[in-house]
Design an enzyme around this catalytic site. Structure first.
Site, mmCIF file in Angstrom:
data_model
loop_
_atom_site.group_PDB
_atom_site.id
_atom_site.type_symbol
_atom_site.label_atom_id
_atom_site.label_comp_id
_atom_site.label_asym_id
_atom_site.label_seq_id
_atom_site.Cartn_x
_atom_site.Cartn_y
_atom_site.Cartn_z
ATOM 1 N N HIS A 14 -51.146 25.371 -15.010
ATOM 2 C CA HIS A 14 -51.085 26.144 -13.920
ATOM 3 C C HIS A 14 -52.650 25.729 -13.110
ATOM 4 C CE1 HIS A 14 -49.597 28.469 -10.621
ATOM 5 N NE2 HIS A 14 -50.935 29.036 -10.561
ATOM 6 N N GLU A 15 -53.495 26.274 -13.480
ATOM 7 C CA GLU A 15 -55.083 26.134 -13.182
ATOM 8 C C GLU A 15 -55.016 24.320 -13.407
ATOM 9 O OE1 GLU A 15 -56.132 28.646 -11.472
ATOM 10 O OE2 GLU A 15 -55.066 30.140 -12.413
ATOM 11 N N HIS A 19 -54.710 23.389 -10.171
ATOM 12 C CA HIS A 19 -55.103 23.933 -9.298
ATOM 13 C C HIS A 19 -56.527 23.196 -9.238
ATOM 14 C CE1 HIS A 19 -52.920 27.591 -7.330
ATOM 15 N NE2 HIS A 19 -53.284 27.977 -8.452
ATOM 16 N N HIS A 45 -49.784 26.182 -4.308
ATOM 17 C CA HIS A 45 -49.063 27.246 -4.696
ATOM 18 C C HIS A 45 -47.566 27.009 -5.377
ATOM 19 C CE1 HIS A 45 -51.186 30.690 -6.444
ATOM 20 N NE2 HIS A 45 -51.068 30.029 -7.368
HETATM 21 N N1 TQI Z 1 -54.286 33.836 -10.703
HETATM 22 C C1 TQI Z 1 -54.224 33.499 -9.548
HETATM 23 C C2 TQI Z 1 -53.606 31.329 -9.631
HETATM 24 O O1 TQI Z 1 -54.254 31.580 -10.098
HETATM 25 C C3 TQI Z 1 -55.618 32.820 -8.263
HETATM 26 C C4 TQI Z 1 -55.321 32.569 -7.023
HETATM 27 C C5 TQI Z 1 -54.669 33.706 -5.741
HETATM 28 C C6 TQI Z 1 -55.612 31.281 -6.307
HETATM 29 N N2 TQI Z 1 -54.129 32.320 -4.966
HETATM 30 C C7 TQI Z 1 -54.605 31.308 -5.643
HETATM 31 C C8 TQI Z 1 -55.536 30.004 -6.672
HETATM 32 C C9 TQI Z 1 -54.916 29.939 -4.457
HETATM 33 C C10 TQI Z 1 -55.609 29.503 -6.178
HETATM 34 C C11 TQI Z 1 -54.982 28.908 -4.792
HETATM 35 O O2 TQI Z 1 -52.134 31.517 -8.810
HETATM 36 S S1 TQI Z 1 -53.292 34.696 -11.475
HETATM 37 C C12 TQI Z 1 -50.468 32.281 -12.514
HETATM 38 C C13 TQI Z 1 -49.200 32.306 -12.034
HETATM 39 C C14 TQI Z 1 -52.411 33.569 -12.503
HETATM 40 C C15 TQI Z 1 -50.993 33.695 -11.667
HETATM 41 O O3 TQI Z 1 -54.476 34.599 -11.951
HETATM 42 O O4 TQI Z 1 -52.210 35.362 -10.937
HETATM 43 C C16 TQI Z 1 -51.086 31.739 -13.490
HETATM 44 C C17 TQI Z 1 -52.845 32.352 -14.029
HETATM 45 F F1 TQI Z 1 -48.653 31.640 -11.542
HETATM 46 F F2 TQI Z 1 -48.291 32.039 -12.822
HETATM 47 F F3 TQI Z 1 -48.596 33.291 -11.147
HETATM 48 C C18 TQI Z 1 -52.360 31.691 -13.631
HETATM 49 CL CL1 TQI Z 1 -49.620 30.557 -14.193
HETATM 50 ZN ZN ZN Z 2 -51.922 29.563 -8.612
#
Ligand code: TQI
Ligand code: ZN
Ligand code: ZN
Length: 169
Positions: free
Chosen positions: A126-127, A130, A136
């Site tokens: 996922h990261e 990004h 998303h």
């Molecule tokens: N971290 C968020 C994410 O990576 C951080 C974030 C929020 C973000 N809004 C964003 C990053 C917009 C970039 C652009 O989405 S988290 C998931 C998931 C997170 C969440 O820690 O909430 C995953 C990290 F999507 F599964 F909920 C990894 Cl896989």
């Molecule tokens: Zn994300």
């Protein structure tokens, strides 16, 4: 449906062979590093991009590290669950993971006895999305869907993820 960051930032044409490095002070084991290698491979398979590990944290395009609480970028981590990790849009390359999570690196996350266990490979895939410029997605099956449950493994790119990344590269 997939989305991009504001202004649709990407790694430019001349930077298709990207290097990544691990924050030296974390002293990660090969088993942990291999999780990231596999996660990069998922994206390399569907794009012209390549990802190569380097030992030079300062010159690497993509910098991966585990940090706890406030770690100096204004986006403090928050202990178990909540925020798990964050990665910044191109061409920042910063990929930080919350060192307080109960990361599962190998073994079967779906049968973990720890209720807050989080699958490292799922979060890494996922990261990296990004890091490469994907925002998303509204498609629940996609890697870029903004919610993941604990004790869940989701590492296969969905067609929505592939369409999104192939619009960028
Ligand atoms: N971290 C968020 C994410 O990576 C951080 C974030 C929020 C973000 N809004 C964003 C990053 C917009 C970039 C652009 O989405 S988290 C998931 C998931 C997170 C969440 O820690 O909430 C995953 C990290 F999507 F599964 F909920 C990894 Cl896989
Ligand atoms: Zn994300
Ligand atoms: Zn950070």
């Amino acid at each position: 449906h997939y989305s991009f960051f504001e202004g649709k930032p990407v790694w430019p044409e001349g930077r298709r062979d990207l290097t990544y490095a691990f924050y030296t002070e974390n002293e990660l084991t090969d088993t942990v590093k291999e999780v990231f290698t596999r996660a990069f491979q998922r994206w390399a398979e569907v794009t012209p991009l390549t990802f190569t590990q380097t030992d030079s944290y300062y010159t690497a395009d993509l910098k991966i590290g585990f940090f706890v609480g406030d770690h100096g970028d204004g986006e403090a981590f928050d202990g178990v669950l909540g925020t798990l990790a964050h990665a910044f849009s191109p061409t920042s390359g910063r990929f930080h993971l919350d060192g307080d999570e109960n990361w599962v690196v190998s073994g079967d996350i779906t049968t973990s006895s720890i209720s807050s266990a989080i699958d490292l490979e799922s979060v890494a895939v996922h990261e990296i999305g990004h890091l490469l410029g994907l925002g998303h997605s509204s498609v629940e099956e996609s890697i870029m869907y903004p919610t993941i449950s604990s004790r869940t493994r989701k590492v296969e790119l969905a067609s929505d993820d592939i369409l999104g990344i192939q619009e960028l590269y």
